[in-house]
Design a protein around this motif. Structure first.
Motif, short mmCIF file in Angstrom:
data_model
loop_
_atom_site.label_atom_id
_atom_site.label_comp_id
_atom_site.label_asym_id
_atom_site.label_seq_id
_atom_site.Cartn_x
_atom_site.Cartn_y
_atom_site.Cartn_z
N ASP A 1 0.81 -1.22 0.00
CA ASP A 1 0.00 0.00 0.00
C ASP A 1 0.85 1.27 0.00
O ASP A 1 0.31 2.36 -0.19
CB ASP A 1 -0.91 0.02 1.24
N LEU A 2 2.15 1.12 0.24
CA LEU A 2 3.04 2.29 0.33
C LEU A 2 4.18 2.13 -0.68
O LEU A 2 5.31 1.77 -0.33
CB LEU A 2 3.60 2.41 1.75
N PRO A 3 3.91 2.38 -1.96
CA PRO A 3 4.93 2.14 -2.99
C PRO A 3 6.05 3.17 -3.01
O PRO A 3 7.07 2.95 -3.65
CB PRO A 3 4.11 2.21 -4.29
N GLN A 4 5.88 4.29 -2.31
CA GLN A 4 6.90 5.34 -2.36
C GLN A 4 7.58 5.47 -0.99
O GLN A 4 6.93 5.37 0.04
CB GLN A 4 6.26 6.68 -2.73
N VAL A 5 8.88 5.69 -1.02
CA VAL A 5 9.67 5.88 0.19
C VAL A 5 10.24 7.30 0.17
O VAL A 5 10.80 7.73 -0.84
CB VAL A 5 10.80 4.84 0.31
N VAL A 6 10.09 8.01 1.29
CA VAL A 6 10.50 9.40 1.37
C VAL A 6 11.39 9.58 2.60
O VAL A 6 11.14 8.98 3.64
CB VAL A 6 9.26 10.34 1.49
N ILE B 1 7.47 7.21 5.19
CA ILE B 1 8.26 8.42 5.41
C ILE B 1 9.28 8.15 6.51
O ILE B 1 8.92 7.77 7.63
CB ILE B 1 7.36 9.60 5.79
N GLY B 2 10.54 8.36 6.19
CA GLY B 2 11.62 8.14 7.15
C GLY B 2 12.04 9.44 7.81
O GLY B 2 12.39 10.41 7.13
N LEU B 3 12.00 9.46 9.14
CA LEU B 3 12.43 10.61 9.92
C LEU B 3 13.67 10.23 10.74
O LEU B 3 13.92 9.06 10.99
CB LEU B 3 11.32 11.06 10.88
N GLU B 4 14.43 11.23 11.15
CA GLU B 4 15.63 10.99 11.93
C GLU B 4 15.28 10.72 13.39
O GLU B 4 14.43 11.39 13.97
CB GLU B 4 16.56 12.20 11.87
N LEU C 1 -3.19 9.80 9.09
CA LEU C 1 -4.53 10.18 8.66
C LEU C 1 -4.66 10.20 7.15
O LEU C 1 -5.76 10.03 6.61
CB LEU C 1 -4.89 11.56 9.23
N ALA C 2 -3.55 10.41 6.44
CA ALA C 2 -3.57 10.47 4.97
C ALA C 2 -3.27 9.13 4.32
O ALA C 2 -3.13 9.06 3.10
CB ALA C 2 -2.57 11.52 4.49
N GLY C 3 -3.14 8.05 5.11
CA GLY C 3 -2.87 6.74 4.53
C GLY C 3 -1.40 6.44 4.37
O GLY C 3 -1.04 5.42 3.76
N SER C 4 -0.52 7.28 4.90
CA SER C 4 0.91 7.02 4.88
C SER C 4 1.36 6.58 6.26
O SER C 4 0.58 6.54 7.20
CB SER C 4 1.68 8.28 4.44
N VAL C 5 2.65 6.24 6.37
CA VAL C 5 3.22 5.83 7.65
C VAL C 5 4.57 6.52 7.82
O VAL C 5 5.38 6.53 6.89
CB VAL C 5 3.40 4.30 7.73
N ALA C 6 4.80 7.10 8.98
CA ALA C 6 6.09 7.72 9.29
C ALA C 6 6.82 6.87 10.32
O ALA C 6 6.23 6.47 11.32
CB ALA C 6 5.88 9.14 9.83
N LEU D 1 6.90 -7.55 9.70
CA LEU D 1 6.98 -6.73 10.91
C LEU D 1 7.62 -5.38 10.55
O LEU D 1 8.70 -5.34 9.94
CB LEU D 1 7.81 -7.42 11.99
N LEU D 2 6.96 -4.30 10.95
CA LEU D 2 7.45 -2.96 10.66
C LEU D 2 8.13 -2.39 11.89
O LEU D 2 7.54 -2.32 12.97
CB LEU D 2 6.30 -2.04 10.23
N SER D 3 9.38 -1.96 11.73
CA SER D 3 10.11 -1.31 12.81
C SER D 3 9.86 0.19 12.74
O SER D 3 10.37 0.87 11.85
CB SER D 3 11.61 -1.61 12.68
N VAL D 4 9.06 0.71 13.67
CA VAL D 4 8.68 2.12 13.63
C VAL D 4 9.77 3.02 14.21
O VAL D 4 9.77 4.23 13.97
CB VAL D 4 7.35 2.36 14.36
N ALA D 5 10.70 2.46 14.98
CA ALA D 5 11.79 3.25 15.56
C ALA D 5 12.94 2.31 15.90
O ALA D 5 12.71 1.17 16.33
CB ALA D 5 11.34 3.99 16.81
#
Length: 451
Positions: A194-199, A285-288, A343-348, A413-417
Motif C-alpha cells: 500500500d506504500l509504494p513510495q519511500v520518502v 516516510i523516514g524521519l531521523e 490520517l492520509a494513509g501514509s506511515v512515518a 513486521l514494521l520497525s517504527v523506531a
C-alpha cells in the motif's frame, strides 16, 4: 490501528458561566501545586496511589474539588514525578558513560504548575449531549454549554467516535474557553504494497526540512528556516529588554511574547508537515531518530577560572547559535508529520541519524571532511560527488527507510523506531547502512541495495 487526534471545541459561555469555569481552573491549579509540594516533602514520591491516599481529603476540603478531580490531581502529579525520575535515571546513565557532565536539576525543587488547565475524565467529569452541547463539571455543579469547532471533528463526535480525556483550556488573550478532546480513530493496518513510495525527511535549523524520494524524480522540497529564525531572534531581543526592566507589566508582556513565539513555531511546523504529506501520499516516510540530541551534542561554553569568573571563550555569534540550537522545534515537526501521515494513509517511521550528513550516498565514503566547515555543500573526498548537504542527508534517510521497507515486506513486521539502547544491534544497523548505494533508478520493489 488506532490514531488519536485532538478536537478543539469552543465553548459558548455567559459571563457567569465563564467565572465558574475560571474558579475551577484556579482551584485545580492550586491543588496540583499542593500535591506537588506534598510529593516533594515525602521523598519526591511518584506513586499515584500513595499520593491519593495522602492528599484526597485535603483536596476535597481545602479546594472543594469534586471526588473524581480529587483523584485526577494526584494521578497527574504522580505522572509528572515519574517522568522526572525517568529523566534522572537516564541522565545518570549518560553521565556515567561520559556523554555529558551536566547535573540533572529537575528534582531540586517541587515542580510548579503555572497553567490553569483542567483535566476532565470522559463519563465522569464531562459528557456530550445532543444538539452540539457538552456537560462539564465545576465547583458549583454541572454546566451544559453549546460548543462549535472544526466540522470534521464535530461530525466524528456526533457519529460516536471513541472519546477519551479532555482538557479545559482558557485563552487569556481572547477571554474564551476551549475544550480539547482526545478522539481515537480506527484506521486500517498498512501493508508494504500500500506504500509504494519511500520518502526521507532531513530536519535542521538553516533548512527546517528537506525531502527526497527513492527515484529522486521531481523537485525535492526545501523549507528555509531563515524567516522563522529571524522572527524568533526578534522575540528574544524583546524578552531580554523586558526582563531587564523587571516590572509586573513587563513580565506579563514577556509571557505574551513567549506564547506568540510558540504559536509562530507551531504554525510553521503545521504548514511544513501539511505540504510534505500532500506532496507524498501513500508513502513510507523516514524521519531521523533525534531523541536526546541535545545531550549527545556539546555546545561551546565559557571557560571558568579558579576565581569563578568566566573568560570570553565563546563569541556572541556562537552564543546566539547555542540559543537557537536549544530552541529547535524538530520534535514538534516530526510529531505533526507522523500523525498527519497516518490520517492520509501514509506511515512515518524513525531511522538512525548517525553519519547521515557525512556519508556519501553514491560511494559510501564517510568522513567529516565531506562537509567542509559544516556548510551547505557536500563534497565527497573519495568520488567527488557534490550536492546540497541537507539533500544528501535526506537521500541517506531514504536509503535507510527503504531498508526498513524491505525488511517489512520480508518479515511482515514494521520497525517504527530503532532500538538505540542495544549498542550491538545499532552497530549491526550502521554496518548495513554502510553498504547502501544511491541510484536514481531505485524502487521499493525492484532495487537490491548493497550489491
Amino acid at each position: 490501528m488506532k490514531q488519536t487526534i485532538i478536537a478543539k471545541l469552543k465553548l459558548h459561555t455567559t459571563s457567569e458561566q465563564l467565572a465558574q469555569l475560571r474558579n475551577l481552573q484556579l482551584a485545580y491549579r492550586d491543588a496540583l501545586n499542593y500535591v506537588s509540594r506534598y510529593a516533594f516533602e515525602h521523598g519526591k514520591m511518584s506513586s499515584k496511589r500513595r499520593l491519593q491516599e495522602g492528599t484526597y481529603q485535603e483536596l476535597r476540603v481545602l479546594y472543594a474539588l469534586p471526588a473524581q478531580m480529587a483523584c485526577s490531581v494526584p494521578r497527574q502529579v504522580g505522572a509528572t514525578y515519574k517522568g522526572l525520575w525517568t529523566k534522572y535515571k537516564k541522565h545518570a546513565a549518560s553521565r556515567k558513560a561520559g556523554v555529558t557532565k551536566k547535573r540533572y536539576k529537575g528534582l531540586d525543587q517541587p515542580p510548579r504548575y503555572l497553567s490553569p488547565t483542567v483535566t476532565y475524565q470522559q463519563g465522569r467529569d464531562y459528557g456530550f449531549k445532543t444538539e452540539q452541547r457538552v456537560s462539564v463539571l465545576t465547583l458549583s455543579g454541572r454546566l451544559i454549554l453549546p460548543y462549535s469547532g472544526y466540522e470534521r471533528h464535530v461530525a466524528l463526535i456526533e457519529q460516536g467516535t471513541s472519546i477519551g480525556t479532555a482538557q479545559l483550556w482558557y485563552d487569556q488573550r481572547k477571554k474564551r474557553f476551549y475544550l480539547l478532546v482526545a478522539l481515537s480513530l480506527e484506521l486500517p493496518d498498512p501493508e508494504p504494497g500500500d506504500l509504494p513510495q519511500v520518502v526521507g525527511v532531513d530536519v535542521g535549523r538553516r533548512y527546517l526540512a528537506v525531502t527526497s524520494t527513492t527515484t529522486g524524480s521531481g523537485d525535492p522540497l526545501f523549507f528555509l528556516g531563515k524567516e522563522a529564525v529571524a522572527q524568533a531572534d526578534h522575540y528574544t531581543r524583546l524578552r531580554k529588554r523586558l526582563q531587564q526592566k523587571g516590572t509586573r507589566g513587563a513580565m506579563r508582556k514577556v509571557r505574551a511574547i513567549e506564547q506568540r513565539e510558540r504559536r509562530l513555531k507551531a504554525e510553521t511546523n503545521h504548514c511544513i508537515s501539511k505540504r510534505i504529506i500532500h506532496r507524498h501520499p501513500a508513502s513510507l516516510i523516514g524521519l531521523e531518530e533525534l531523541t536526546d540530541i541535545r545531550e549527545r551534542t556539546k555546545p561551546k561554553k565559557h571557560r571558568r577560572t579558579k576565581q569563578g569568573k568566566s573568560s570570553e571563550l565563546v563569541s556572541p555569534k556562537q552564543r546566539r547559535e547555542n540559543r537557537r540550537r536549544s530552541q529547535w522545534s524538530f520534535a514538534q515537526l516530526q510529531a505533526m508529520i507522523a500523525y498527519k501521515a497516518m490520517l492520509a494513509g501514509s506511515v512515518a517511521i524513525k531511522v538512525d541519524a548517525d553519519y547521515s550528513s557525512q556519508a556519501c550516498p553514491r560511494c559510501g565514503h564517510t568522513a567529516r571532511a565531506n562537509r567542509p566547515g559544516k556548510g551547505l555543500v557536500f563534497v565527497c573526498q573519495n568520488c567527488h560527488y557534490t550536492l546540497h548537504a541537507d539533500l544528501v542527508g535526506a537521500r541517506n534517510l531514504v536509503l535507510r527507510t527503504l531498508l526498513v521497507w524491505q525488511d517489512w515486506a520480508r518479515t511482515g513486521l514494521l520497525s517504527v523506531a530503532p532500538d538505540t539502547s542495544d549498542s550491538e544491534a545499532k552497530a549491526a544497523r550502521l554496518s548495513r547502512y554502510a553498504e547502501l548505494r544511491w541510484s536514481p533508478d531505485a524502487s521499493p520493489s525492484l532495487q537490491r541495495w548493497g550489491h
